[in-house]
Design an enzyme around this catalytic site. Structure first.
Site, mmCIF file in Angstrom:
data_model
loop_
_atom_site.group_PDB
_atom_site.id
_atom_site.type_symbol
_atom_site.label_atom_id
_atom_site.label_comp_id
_atom_site.label_asym_id
_atom_site.label_seq_id
_atom_site.Cartn_x
_atom_site.Cartn_y
_atom_site.Cartn_z
ATOM 1 N N LYS A 75 0.776 -1.022 0.106
ATOM 2 C CA LYS A 75 0.130 0.056 0.181
ATOM 3 C C LYS A 75 0.858 1.721 -0.021
ATOM 4 C CE LYS A 75 -4.149 -2.047 2.675
ATOM 5 N NZ LYS A 75 -5.071 -1.582 3.345
ATOM 6 N N ASP A 111 -10.074 3.143 1.654
ATOM 7 C CA ASP A 111 -10.229 2.877 3.160
ATOM 8 C C ASP A 111 -10.667 4.022 4.014
ATOM 9 O OD1 ASP A 111 -9.370 0.212 2.802
ATOM 10 O OD2 ASP A 111 -6.831 0.722 3.143
HETATM 11 P P1 NAP Z 1 0.610 -3.329 6.980
HETATM 12 O O1 NAP Z 1 0.479 -1.501 6.981
HETATM 13 O O2 NAP Z 1 1.346 -4.121 8.029
HETATM 14 O O3 NAP Z 1 0.556 -2.584 9.017
HETATM 15 C C1 NAP Z 1 -0.062 -2.999 10.192
HETATM 16 C C2 NAP Z 1 0.449 -2.686 12.133
HETATM 17 O O4 NAP Z 1 0.424 -3.221 13.017
HETATM 18 C C3 NAP Z 1 1.920 -2.747 12.146
HETATM 19 O O5 NAP Z 1 1.958 -0.817 12.692
HETATM 20 C C4 NAP Z 1 2.683 -3.255 12.416
HETATM 21 O O6 NAP Z 1 3.564 -2.841 13.086
HETATM 22 C C5 NAP Z 1 1.319 -4.083 13.611
HETATM 23 N N1 NAP Z 1 2.034 -5.039 13.703
HETATM 24 C C6 NAP Z 1 1.106 -6.123 13.181
HETATM 25 N N2 NAP Z 1 1.442 -7.191 14.195
HETATM 26 C C7 NAP Z 1 1.957 -6.629 15.466
HETATM 27 C C8 NAP Z 1 1.612 -7.584 16.763
HETATM 28 N N3 NAP Z 1 2.023 -8.672 16.679
HETATM 29 N N4 NAP Z 1 1.730 -6.205 18.008
HETATM 30 C C9 NAP Z 1 1.477 -5.211 17.951
HETATM 31 N N5 NAP Z 1 1.739 -4.966 16.996
HETATM 32 C C10 NAP Z 1 1.463 -5.624 15.013
HETATM 33 O O7 NAP Z 1 -1.021 -3.251 8.016
HETATM 34 P P2 NAP Z 1 -2.416 -2.376 7.417
HETATM 35 O O8 NAP Z 1 -2.933 -2.382 6.263
HETATM 36 O O9 NAP Z 1 -2.199 -1.022 8.349
HETATM 37 O O10 NAP Z 1 -3.729 -3.584 8.172
HETATM 38 C C11 NAP Z 1 -3.642 -3.636 8.870
HETATM 39 C C12 NAP Z 1 -5.248 -4.268 9.405
HETATM 40 O O11 NAP Z 1 -5.492 -3.995 9.261
HETATM 41 C C13 NAP Z 1 -4.732 -6.149 8.777
HETATM 42 O O12 NAP Z 1 -5.446 -7.405 9.444
HETATM 43 C C14 NAP Z 1 -5.997 -6.107 7.971
HETATM 44 O O13 NAP Z 1 -6.257 -7.200 7.437
HETATM 45 C C15 NAP Z 1 -6.756 -5.006 8.235
HETATM 46 N N6 NAP Z 1 -7.896 -4.122 6.955
HETATM 47 C C16 NAP Z 1 -8.646 -4.188 7.030
HETATM 48 C C17 NAP Z 1 -9.378 -3.547 5.906
HETATM 49 C C18 NAP Z 1 -10.940 -4.051 5.865
HETATM 50 O O14 NAP Z 1 -11.484 -3.687 4.597
HETATM 51 N N7 NAP Z 1 -11.543 -4.552 6.982
HETATM 52 C C19 NAP Z 1 -8.877 -2.180 6.020
HETATM 53 C C20 NAP Z 1 -7.798 -2.675 5.395
HETATM 54 C C21 NAP Z 1 -6.972 -3.044 6.885
HETATM 55 P P3 NAP Z 1 5.398 -2.947 13.456
HETATM 56 O O15 NAP Z 1 4.939 -1.341 12.614
HETATM 57 O O16 NAP Z 1 6.016 -2.870 14.191
HETATM 58 O O17 NAP Z 1 5.184 -4.034 11.936
#
Ligand code: NAP
Length: 289
Positions: A75, A111
């Site tokens: 993204k 989003d």
């Molecule tokens: P991303 O850019 O990879 O960010 C994930 C964040 O979560 C990062 O800050 C990461 O930390 C943190 N993280 C990962 N594993 C962790 C753990 N074990 N403990 C604490 N923090 C942790 O992903 P994203 O795009 O933001 O997506 C995040 C979530 O939102 C996903 O589950 C995704 O499926 C969901 N989402 C859903 C929708 C929907 O349509 N419902 C839309 C967008 C996203 P670091 O910075 O340290 O790596």
């Protein structure tokens, strides 16, 4: 990258790219909507590793795709490969939707709209309340932007593994009364006690690790909390179960998936997505063991 075969030349192609991507419900959502409206579009899925991103962006353009969605982990990285991005994507520094026309790839972030629309019914309860956002990635950035747009949220705490990533959100969105905390229960639980809305923007608790939760079992959740989990698979995460047990309002990620998809659908086709049809199809899929 190959186009689906045996289709009339009138078909227009869309896709989602990510890595991993096989869990995505976007193909089912969009293809059900195209079918319901009788539109000649087909939505495919491509697993693209980070080193293949630049080539994939070129291939999608040269193969004549009219657009695509972008998911983890591309993204943010995709922005440098596009011909332009809209104001929202620029502010968030993340793109989840690309439209291709006149040989130009333009990036959007739907989003934000998905989160705004999903939280809208709770707007009055959220206004002027302190917020805790778990995570500091693309979805956390979209959530902070959406909360600022929806209720002008100012008191926002970010729980982040990386203090730098958390701090960059506070700086980018000019949050003056913001704080960064770790996920250590002793630290995060005191913030949980003081805030009204908790947004999970980490993948913790997502299928297949459904017994995980970003908050511990003894987090001080109460009836007045609103807990919003962006995860949609499973429909009810462990975090949402903890929230419900405490009598809190628990909202899952399915509505955001649908609303961000509907906004992308409109960008690509100029038509409204049939939301009720899509909701039934997705709920059925997510309830199937
Ligand atoms: P991303 O850019 O990879 O960010 C994930 C964040 O979560 C990062 O800050 C990461 O930390 C943190 N993280 C990962 N594993 C962790 C753990 N074990 N403990 C604490 N923090 C942790 O992903 P994203 O795009 O933001 O997506 C995040 C979530 O939102 C996903 O589950 C995704 O499926 C969901 N989402 C859903 C929708 C929907 O349509 N419902 C839309 C967008 C996203 P670091 O910075 O340290 O790596």
């Amino acid at each position: 990258m190959k186009l689906p075969e045996d289709l009339s030349p009138d078909y227009r192609f869309l896709a989602i790219i990510g890595h991993p991507v096989s869990h995505s419900l976007s193909p089912l959502m969009h293809n059900s909507a195209f079918q319901a409206l009788g539109l000649p579009y087909l939505y495919a899925m491509y697993d693209i590793e980070p080193e293949g991103l630049s080539k994939a962006v070129q291939d999608l353009k040269s193969l004549g795709f009219v657009g695509y969605n972008v998911t983890i982990p591309h993204k943010q990285a995709i922005i440098q490969h596009l011909d332009g991005v809209d104001e929202t994507a620029k502010a968030i520094r993340a793109v989840n939707t690309v439209s291709i026309s006149n040989n130009k790839s333009l990036g959007y972030n739907t989003d934000v709209l998905g989160i705004v629309r999903a939280l809208e019914p709770l707007k009055n309860r959220i206004a002027s309340q302190p917020v805790l956002v778990l995570g500091a990635g693309g979805a956390a950035r979209a959530a902070v932007f959406a909360l600022q747009r929806l209720v002008n949220a100012t008191e926002i705490t970010i729980a982040a593994r990386s203090k730098e990533r958390g701090a960059s959100i506070l700086a980018d969105f000019k949050i003056k009364s913001g704080k960064i905390v770790s996920f250590a229960p002793a630290e995060i639980n005191s913030v949980v006690s003081r805030c009204s809305l908790i947004v999970n923007a980490t993948p913790v608790g997502m299928h297949p690790l459904v017994d995980d939760s970003p908050l511990s079992d003894n987090a001080p959740l109460i009836g007045g909390h609103i807990v919003f989990d962006l995860i949609y698979r499973p429909l009810e995460t462990k975090l949402l179960r903890l929230a419900k047990k405490a009598g809190a309002t628990a909202v899952g990620g399915l509505e955001i998936l649908i609303q961000q998809g509907a906004a992308a659908f409109e960008i690509w086709t100029g038509k409204k997505m049939p939301l009720d049809t899509v909701r039934v199809v997705l709920e059925k899929e997510l309830k199937t063991p």
